[in-house]
Each structure stands twice: as C-alpha cells, then as structure tokens.
Design a protein around this motif. Sequence first.
Motif, mmCIF file in Angstrom:
data_model
loop_
_atom_site.group_PDB
_atom_site.id
_atom_site.type_symbol
_atom_site.label_atom_id
_atom_site.label_comp_id
_atom_site.label_asym_id
_atom_site.label_seq_id
_atom_site.Cartn_x
_atom_site.Cartn_y
_atom_site.Cartn_z
ATOM 1 N N HIS A 1 48.670 28.097 49.689
ATOM 2 C CA HIS A 1 49.065 28.311 51.082
ATOM 3 C C HIS A 1 48.197 29.368 51.781
ATOM 4 C CE1 HIS A 1 51.027 31.579 48.918
ATOM 5 N NE2 HIS A 1 51.156 32.209 50.070
ATOM 6 N N LEU A 2 47.546 30.235 51.009
ATOM 7 C CA LEU A 2 46.803 31.348 51.619
ATOM 8 C C LEU A 2 45.620 30.918 52.497
ATOM 9 C CD1 LEU A 2 46.993 34.022 48.773
ATOM 10 C CD2 LEU A 2 48.069 34.122 51.024
ATOM 11 N N PRO B 1 45.199 41.806 35.753
ATOM 12 C CA PRO B 1 44.621 40.839 36.703
ATOM 13 C C PRO B 1 45.391 40.788 38.022
ATOM 14 C CG PRO B 1 44.920 39.839 34.542
ATOM 15 C CD PRO B 1 45.617 41.174 34.509
ATOM 16 N N CYS B 2 44.699 40.387 39.077
ATOM 17 C CA CYS B 2 45.304 40.278 40.405
ATOM 18 C C CYS B 2 44.913 38.920 40.992
ATOM 19 C CB CYS B 2 44.785 41.414 41.284
ATOM 20 S SG CYS B 2 45.421 41.410 42.952
ATOM 21 N N SER B 3 45.902 38.150 41.449
ATOM 22 C CA SER B 3 45.642 36.795 41.947
ATOM 23 C C SER B 3 45.129 36.765 43.384
ATOM 24 C CB SER B 3 46.904 35.945 41.849
ATOM 25 O OG SER B 3 47.293 35.827 40.510
ATOM 26 N N ALA B 4 45.616 37.687 44.207
ATOM 27 C CA ALA B 4 45.209 37.714 45.611
ATOM 28 C C ALA B 4 45.397 39.116 46.165
ATOM 29 C CB ALA B 4 46.032 36.719 46.424
ATOM 30 N N LEU B 5 44.616 39.438 47.190
ATOM 31 C CA LEU B 5 44.812 40.719 47.868
ATOM 32 C C LEU B 5 44.373 40.611 49.308
ATOM 33 C CD1 LEU B 5 41.986 42.473 48.371
ATOM 34 C CD2 LEU B 5 42.125 42.754 45.936
ATOM 35 N N ALA B 6 44.952 41.483 50.118
ATOM 36 C CA ALA B 6 44.616 41.528 51.540
ATOM 37 C C ALA B 6 44.093 42.911 51.870
ATOM 38 C CB ALA B 6 45.842 41.219 52.388
ATOM 39 N N GLU C 1 52.604 40.222 48.674
ATOM 40 C CA GLU C 1 52.160 41.246 49.630
ATOM 41 C C GLU C 1 51.057 40.688 50.536
ATOM 42 O OE1 GLU C 1 53.122 44.506 50.233
ATOM 43 O OE2 GLU C 1 54.830 44.100 48.955
ATOM 44 N N THR C 2 50.160 39.895 49.959
ATOM 45 C CA THR C 2 49.072 39.288 50.739
ATOM 46 C C THR C 2 49.633 38.325 51.783
ATOM 47 O OG1 THR C 2 47.560 39.479 48.860
ATOM 48 C CG2 THR C 2 46.968 37.904 50.585
ATOM 49 N N THR C 3 50.567 37.494 51.351
ATOM 50 C CA THR C 3 51.186 36.530 52.272
ATOM 51 C C THR C 3 51.860 37.255 53.430
ATOM 52 O OG1 THR C 3 51.552 34.996 50.439
ATOM 53 C CG2 THR C 3 52.823 34.605 52.438
ATOM 54 N N LYS C 4 52.607 38.314 53.122
ATOM 55 C CA LYS C 4 53.291 39.076 54.187
ATOM 56 C C LYS C 4 52.291 39.696 55.154
ATOM 57 C CE LYS C 4 56.405 40.926 51.083
ATOM 58 N NZ LYS C 4 57.209 42.031 50.588
ATOM 59 N N ALA C 5 51.206 40.274 54.609
ATOM 60 C CA ALA C 5 50.195 40.914 55.458
ATOM 61 C C ALA C 5 49.532 39.897 56.384
ATOM 62 C CB ALA C 5 49.148 41.609 54.592
ATOM 63 N N VAL C 6 49.277 38.700 55.882
ATOM 64 C CA VAL C 6 48.659 37.650 56.702
ATOM 65 C C VAL C 6 49.638 37.172 57.763
ATOM 66 C CG1 VAL C 6 47.724 35.306 56.691
ATOM 67 C CG2 VAL C 6 47.050 36.912 54.906
#
Length: 106
Positions: free
Chosen positions: A53-54, A83-88, A26-31
Amino acid sequence: MVEEKKVLELIEIANSTGKIRKGINETTKAVERGKAVFVAIAEDVSPKEIVMHLPLLCDEKKIPYANVGSKNDLGKACGLSVPCSALAIIDAGEGKNLLKEISTKK
C-alpha cells in the motif's frame, strides 16, 4: 532510477540531524498525515502485501519514495540493530540537498 547508496546515506543523515519514523505503521501514518517528505521501502519484505500500500499512498500524496535492497540495510541506516521494513523521513536535516537530488531523479 535512484541509487540505493544515496538513499541509505540520506537516511543516515536524516537520522542524525533530522527526524525519521521507523516501521510500516509509523510510515503509513506519516504519509497519510502528509508529514513524510521521503519514504524508503525494503524489497525483501515477506509477505509483500504488508508494504504494497505504501507506493500507492506515496503517489496519491505526491511523496517521493524508493526501494532499498534489504531490511537489514534499512535497519542499519536508521540506527537500529534489527531489520526495518519501511521508514519515512519527516525532516531531512542536513540532507535537504541530497533529498532534492534524489527526489528529482525519480
């Protein structure tokens, strides 16, 4: 360097008054779509390759980002029991001033 406590506070505010996207995909798509205004990435992700890649994507799209110590801290800050690895952050909500402050420190 950005203070981790402030980043987690921003995430909590954005989660309750704004809009966030959780997870690496989801973070990758948002970016990629240019919707993210801030990205947080956990440092204890294993293997590291799944989030490598982020930072590159964020730099390319000129989106500020910060690393957070652990996935557990990131998960708690965004209201998850896992746990959560990344967020946007899509909309900072009432955390707009805090976002400006964090973004200019980078």
